[in-house]
Design an enzyme around this catalytic site. Sequence first.
Site, PDB file in Angstrom:
ATOM      1  N   ASP A   1      22.241 -31.597 -45.673  1.00 16.05           N
ATOM      2  CA  ASP A   1      22.094 -30.793 -44.454  1.00 16.05           C
ATOM      3  C   ASP A   1      22.959 -29.532 -44.601  1.00 16.05           C
ATOM      4  OD1 ASP A   1      21.278 -30.215 -41.901  1.00 16.05           O
ATOM      5  OD2 ASP A   1      22.669 -31.587 -40.906  1.00 16.05           O
TER       6      ASP A   1
ATOM      7  N   TYR B   1      10.103 -27.742 -49.465  1.00 21.51           N
ATOM      8  CA  TYR B   1       9.994 -26.604 -48.547  1.00 21.51           C
ATOM      9  C   TYR B   1      10.695 -25.374 -49.137  1.00 21.51           C
ATOM     10  CZ  TYR B   1      10.105 -24.050 -44.106  1.00 21.51           C
ATOM     11  OH  TYR B   1       9.943 -23.109 -43.114  1.00 21.51           O
TER      12      TYR B   1
HETATM   13  N1  UDP Z   1      19.993 -32.159 -35.942  1.00 24.51           N
HETATM   14  C1  UDP Z   1      20.668 -33.052 -35.148  1.00 24.51           C
HETATM   15  N2  UDP Z   1      19.940 -33.908 -34.373  1.00 24.51           N
HETATM   16  C2  UDP Z   1      18.582 -33.918 -34.361  1.00 24.51           C
HETATM   17  C3  UDP Z   1      17.894 -32.994 -35.172  1.00 24.51           C
HETATM   18  C4  UDP Z   1      18.630 -32.120 -35.962  1.00 24.51           C
HETATM   19  O1  UDP Z   1      21.909 -33.069 -35.130  1.00 24.51           O
HETATM   20  O2  UDP Z   1      18.014 -34.749 -33.609  1.00 24.51           O
HETATM   21  C5  UDP Z   1      20.775 -31.228 -36.786  1.00 24.51           C
HETATM   22  C6  UDP Z   1      20.402 -31.220 -38.254  1.00 24.51           C
HETATM   23  O3  UDP Z   1      21.079 -32.244 -38.952  1.00 24.51           O
HETATM   24  C7  UDP Z   1      20.836 -29.812 -38.658  1.00 24.51           C
HETATM   25  C8  UDP Z   1      20.623 -28.988 -37.393  1.00 24.51           C
HETATM   26  O4  UDP Z   1      20.539 -29.908 -36.324  1.00 24.51           O
HETATM   27  O5  UDP Z   1      22.206 -29.804 -38.975  1.00 24.51           O
HETATM   28  C9  UDP Z   1      19.356 -28.167 -37.450  1.00 24.51           C
HETATM   29  O6  UDP Z   1      18.330 -29.055 -37.819  1.00 24.51           O
HETATM   30  P1  UDP Z   1      16.812 -28.667 -37.708  1.00 24.51           P
HETATM   31  O7  UDP Z   1      16.033 -29.852 -38.188  1.00 24.51           O
HETATM   32  O8  UDP Z   1      16.518 -28.158 -36.340  1.00 24.51           O
HETATM   33  O9  UDP Z   1      16.626 -27.434 -38.681  1.00 24.51           O
HETATM   34  P2  UDP Z   1      17.122 -27.155 -40.180  1.00 24.51           P
HETATM   35  O10 UDP Z   1      17.993 -25.956 -40.054  1.00 24.51           O
HETATM   36  O11 UDP Z   1      17.888 -28.348 -40.688  1.00 24.51           O
HETATM   37  O12 UDP Z   1      15.877 -26.942 -40.965  1.00 24.51           O
END
Ligand code: UDP
Length: 326
Positions: free
Chosen positions: A273, A145
């Site tokens: 992450d 991505y």
């Molecule tokens: N996250 C979480 N629980 C979930 C989904 C995501 O804690 O069920 C966390 C993820 O690890 C990240 C943040 O939320 O730290 C944002 O994740 P998301 O997938 O929404 O977007 P990203 O910024 O990672 O693309």
Amino acid sequence: MKTVLISGGAGFIGSHLCDRLLLRTDVQKLVVVDNLWTGLLENIEHIKDPRFHFVKSDVETLQTSDKFDEIYHLASPASPPWYMKEPKRTISANLLGAMRLLDLLKKGGRFGFTSSSEVYGDPLVSPQPESYKGQVDCTGPRSSYDESKRCTESLLFEMQRTQGLDVKVVRPFNIYGPRTRADDGRAVSNFITQALSGRPITVFGDGLQSRSWGYVDDIVDGFARYFWVNQTDYKGPLNVGNDREISVLEVAQYVSRLVGGVPIVFEPSPPQDPTNRRPDLSNANYVMPEWSCKISYEQGVALTLEWFREKMKAEKQSSQLRSAHR
Ligand code: UDP
């Protein structure tokens, strides 16, 4: 009068952008190309406008002899579990998609692209200005991505530099809101669907990692202003986001409170992450001084929760009707 094409127009953001485009009286024809990989027909089924045309196709192999005055390239999954499952397809949609769409642009036409704040990777400066080069691992699990967004930016900015292409690139930060897929897998929609079905909310890691959560109406409003409303000498790219940074845990606790309390469980962090993300909006304020995010995350999450509640209710009713007729 303009002919406009939008790739990914049946997706979460794309469908909102279609609604904005159809408010324009100078748009004569709006073509959506979407392969419905992550997009959904239900996102565009409310559109009855005769100027609107839907084509089900991969963007990179789109067959058409038409040329367009404006092209907006949004076709791509945006949620980590979706793009991590199909990295080759993700790179293809972004990069080969852009290459195919450039062939379909009329001379002097405008090319808009939704890049991502993921081009900053796990940033070491905060907030991130567009000039920040980022910290992306080109062999990491998010790279299909991140790097396809970066490489598509390279393609477009090099076309701008060498051929004077009219390019508008936005870098959105964590958008959420109505029309997110229930199985999208990102934080806000996960928390809401879990809470509404009485399941525990899954926080990855300690939840202290942060994001700048942007409500879709605010962000798409910013896109529209930059893509076609405002005149500007700014060459891009442009951060578009809400610059209030909130931890994942705080969002989870807020969603839990909204439904009267569901437990929060902690699960392991996904690999690499990012720890933080926040847009520097200086350039956005220059290009569109009248724009700002109007919806706080408290309001936006509550609105999104209500939207999911209604959708789940409607789905339950229609499945009850179906089984009554069986
Ligand atoms: N996250 C979480 N629980 C979930 C989904 C995501 O804690 O069920 C966390 C993820 O690890 C990240 C943040 O939320 O730290 C944002 O994740 P998301 O997938 O929404 O977007 P990203 O910024 O990672 O693309």
